[in-house]
Design a protein around this motif. Structure first.
Motif, short mmCIF file in Angstrom:
data_model
loop_
_atom_site.label_atom_id
_atom_site.label_comp_id
_atom_site.label_asym_id
_atom_site.label_seq_id
_atom_site.Cartn_x
_atom_site.Cartn_y
_atom_site.Cartn_z
N VAL A 88 0.85 -1.18 0.00
CA VAL A 88 0.00 0.00 0.00
C VAL A 88 0.89 1.24 0.00
O VAL A 88 2.07 1.16 0.34
CB VAL A 88 -0.97 0.03 1.20
CG1 VAL A 88 -1.95 -1.14 1.13
CG2 VAL A 88 -0.22 0.02 2.52
N ARG A 89 0.27 2.36 -0.36
CA ARG A 89 1.04 3.58 -0.54
C ARG A 89 0.25 4.77 0.00
O ARG A 89 -0.99 4.75 0.01
CB ARG A 89 1.33 3.77 -2.04
CG ARG A 89 2.19 4.97 -2.40
CD ARG A 89 2.43 4.96 -3.89
NE ARG A 89 3.18 6.11 -4.35
CZ ARG A 89 3.42 6.39 -5.63
NH1 ARG A 89 2.95 5.57 -6.57
NH2 ARG A 89 4.10 7.46 -5.98
N GLU A 90 0.96 5.79 0.44
CA GLU A 90 0.29 7.00 0.92
C GLU A 90 -0.74 7.43 -0.13
O GLU A 90 -0.40 7.57 -1.31
CB GLU A 90 1.34 8.09 1.15
CG GLU A 90 0.81 9.29 1.92
CD GLU A 90 0.02 10.23 1.04
OE1 GLU A 90 -1.07 10.67 1.48
OE2 GLU A 90 0.46 10.50 -0.10
N PRO A 91 -2.02 7.61 0.26
CA PRO A 91 -3.10 7.76 -0.71
C PRO A 91 -2.98 8.94 -1.67
O PRO A 91 -3.37 8.81 -2.85
CB PRO A 91 -4.35 7.90 0.17
CG PRO A 91 -3.99 7.19 1.44
CD PRO A 91 -2.53 7.47 1.63
N VAL A 92 -2.48 10.06 -1.21
CA VAL A 92 -2.36 11.21 -2.11
C VAL A 92 -1.35 10.91 -3.21
O VAL A 92 -1.61 11.14 -4.40
CB VAL A 92 -1.97 12.48 -1.33
CG1 VAL A 92 -1.67 13.63 -2.30
CG2 VAL A 92 -3.07 12.88 -0.36
N HIS A 121 -12.00 5.41 -9.57
CA HIS A 121 -10.71 6.05 -9.32
C HIS A 121 -10.51 6.44 -7.86
O HIS A 121 -9.47 6.97 -7.51
CB HIS A 121 -10.55 7.29 -10.21
CG HIS A 121 -10.48 6.97 -11.66
ND1 HIS A 121 -10.79 7.90 -12.66
CD2 HIS A 121 -10.14 5.83 -12.32
CE1 HIS A 121 -10.65 7.33 -13.84
NE2 HIS A 121 -10.25 6.09 -13.67
N ARG A 122 -11.52 6.18 -7.03
CA ARG A 122 -11.45 6.57 -5.62
C ARG A 122 -11.29 5.33 -4.73
O ARG A 122 -11.85 4.28 -5.02
CB ARG A 122 -12.72 7.34 -5.21
CG ARG A 122 -12.99 8.56 -6.05
CD ARG A 122 -14.03 9.47 -5.37
NE ARG A 122 -15.33 8.83 -5.25
CZ ARG A 122 -16.34 9.00 -6.10
NH1 ARG A 122 -16.19 9.77 -7.17
NH2 ARG A 122 -17.50 8.40 -5.90
N ASN A 123 -10.53 5.48 -3.65
CA ASN A 123 -10.38 4.42 -2.64
C ASN A 123 -10.01 3.07 -3.26
O ASN A 123 -10.55 2.03 -2.89
CB ASN A 123 -11.68 4.28 -1.83
CG ASN A 123 -11.97 5.50 -0.99
OD1 ASN A 123 -11.13 5.97 -0.23
ND2 ASN A 123 -13.17 6.04 -1.14
N ALA A 190 -10.16 14.23 0.16
CA ALA A 190 -11.61 14.21 0.32
C ALA A 190 -12.25 13.04 -0.44
O ALA A 190 -13.27 12.49 -0.01
CB ALA A 190 -12.21 15.53 -0.15
N ALA A 191 -11.63 12.66 -1.55
CA ALA A 191 -12.20 11.59 -2.38
C ALA A 191 -11.73 10.20 -1.97
O ALA A 191 -12.23 9.20 -2.50
CB ALA A 191 -11.83 11.84 -3.85
N ASN A 192 -10.79 10.11 -1.02
CA ASN A 192 -10.19 8.82 -0.67
C ASN A 192 -10.17 8.59 0.83
O ASN A 192 -9.17 8.13 1.40
CB ASN A 192 -8.76 8.74 -1.24
CG ASN A 192 -8.75 8.62 -2.75
OD1 ASN A 192 -8.92 7.54 -3.31
ND2 ASN A 192 -8.54 9.74 -3.43
N ASP A 193 -11.27 8.88 1.50
CA ASP A 193 -11.33 8.77 2.95
C ASP A 193 -11.08 7.34 3.44
O ASP A 193 -10.40 7.12 4.45
CB ASP A 193 -12.67 9.27 3.47
CG ASP A 193 -13.86 8.55 2.83
OD1 ASP A 193 -13.78 8.18 1.65
OD2 ASP A 193 -14.87 8.35 3.52
#
Length: 306
Positions: A88-92, A121-123, A190-193
């Motif tokens: 996994v990777r830092e979401p931003v 494309h989110r989460n 905001a799009a990947n909470d």
């Protein structure tokens, strides 16, 4: 023994995949990158996509590795969750890298805000890894700690000791960060909470397991599932049964001990180690167990949950 590599896009998975090919040989790997993608193995294209995983489960179990851009739950019934592997990777950073990839290779012209209006494309990390508790997954590495992750993987699974490569990246250093404006950063967050929450948990789990590796302790995974007035229930998975302790106070006074050998049917269904005999129950009728923490014996690792 078959492993399941869940290749979350833009998490250094291409580099890791090549390292696995060098280690295991391409003939020992069954890729699933979609029915119409050339890299997908013929057995999966013809057997799984035209039939089912159930139909092909015995043939799939003959491979050393199943890998691809597919959710954990697709092939976990074949390998068991204890042999599932992911980074996994830092979401931003991951999301922005995904956005750049689509601009470069597929001609996407829109802004990051427009890109994230599509649910697909989110989460994306959450989508790939949901279905079981994160703590149950056999191995979770961090892209930002790629070298350390490979060291931990090789310690945990000696057959997967691989060399470090760096492929399919816009940057020379796989761990380098993209420069992202504050405005775009806020849009991505905001799009990947769900990815933000998953990554925070994954980092904590990685630090725990890496500490066990550094101290030459057995890698164990677990969580608390229920806390009552005088009882704590949970599970602890690993190759051999481990001991847990309920501790309280500044001195971590031990209030109860238990071996993780109780049968847990739900956990067994995930394909966990020891056929599901991983449960524990900590009792103490004189202590409020809500005030206790649960520690893996002889370590500084504490379990969390529910």
């Amino acid at each position: 023994m078959t492993f399941n590599f869940i290749h979350v896009p833009k998490t250094a998975g291409t580099s890791f995949r090549k390292s696995l090919e060098n280690k295991l040989g391409s003939e020992a790997i069954a890729y699933d990158y979609g029915r119409f993608v050339d890299e997908t193995h013929d057995l999966i294209r013809e057997g799984v996509y035209k039939g089912s995983v159930y139909d092909m489960r015995e043939q799939l179990a003959q491979f050393s590795l199943i890998a691809g851009h597919v959710p954990l739950t697709k092939y976990a019934p074949v390998t068991g969750v204890s042999r599932c592997i992911a980074f996994v990777r830092e979401p931003v950073q991951r999301t922005y890298s995904d956005y750049l990839h689509n601009k470069k290779h597929f001609g996407y012209k829109g802004s990051i805000e427009e890109y994230l209006k599509r649910p697909a494309h989110r989460n994306r990390q959450f989508t790939h890894l949901s279905g079981v508790p994160l703590a149950a997954i056999g191995f979770i590495g961090l892209t930002e700690r790629y070298s350390d992750s490979l060291a931990l993987l090789g310690y945990q699974f000696p057959s997967l000791q691989v060399e470090e490569l760096s492929l399919n990246t816009h940057r020379r250093n796989i761990k380098a960060e993209h420069k992202i404006s504050d405005e775009d950063r806020e849009i991505i967050l905001a799009a990947n909470d769900k990815d933000v929450a998953l990554y925070a948990q994954a980092k904590a789990l990685f630090e725990q397991r890496y500490a066990l590796y550094q101290n030459k302790k057995a890698i164990q995974r677990g969580m608390i599932t229920r806390v009552l007035k005088h009882k704590i229930v949970g599970w602890l998975a690993g190759a051999e049964p481990g001991e847990v302790q309920a501790v309280h106070g500044e001195a971590n006074e031990v209030a109860a001990r238990a071996r993780a050998v109780e049968y847990r049917p739900a956990v067994a269904g995930w394909g966990i180690e020891r056929d599901g005999f991983v449960g524990f129950t900590l009792h103490n009728n004189e202590v409020d167990m809500h005030e206790c923490r649960v520690r893996i014996a002889n370590t500084d690792v504490f379990l969390t949950g529910p």
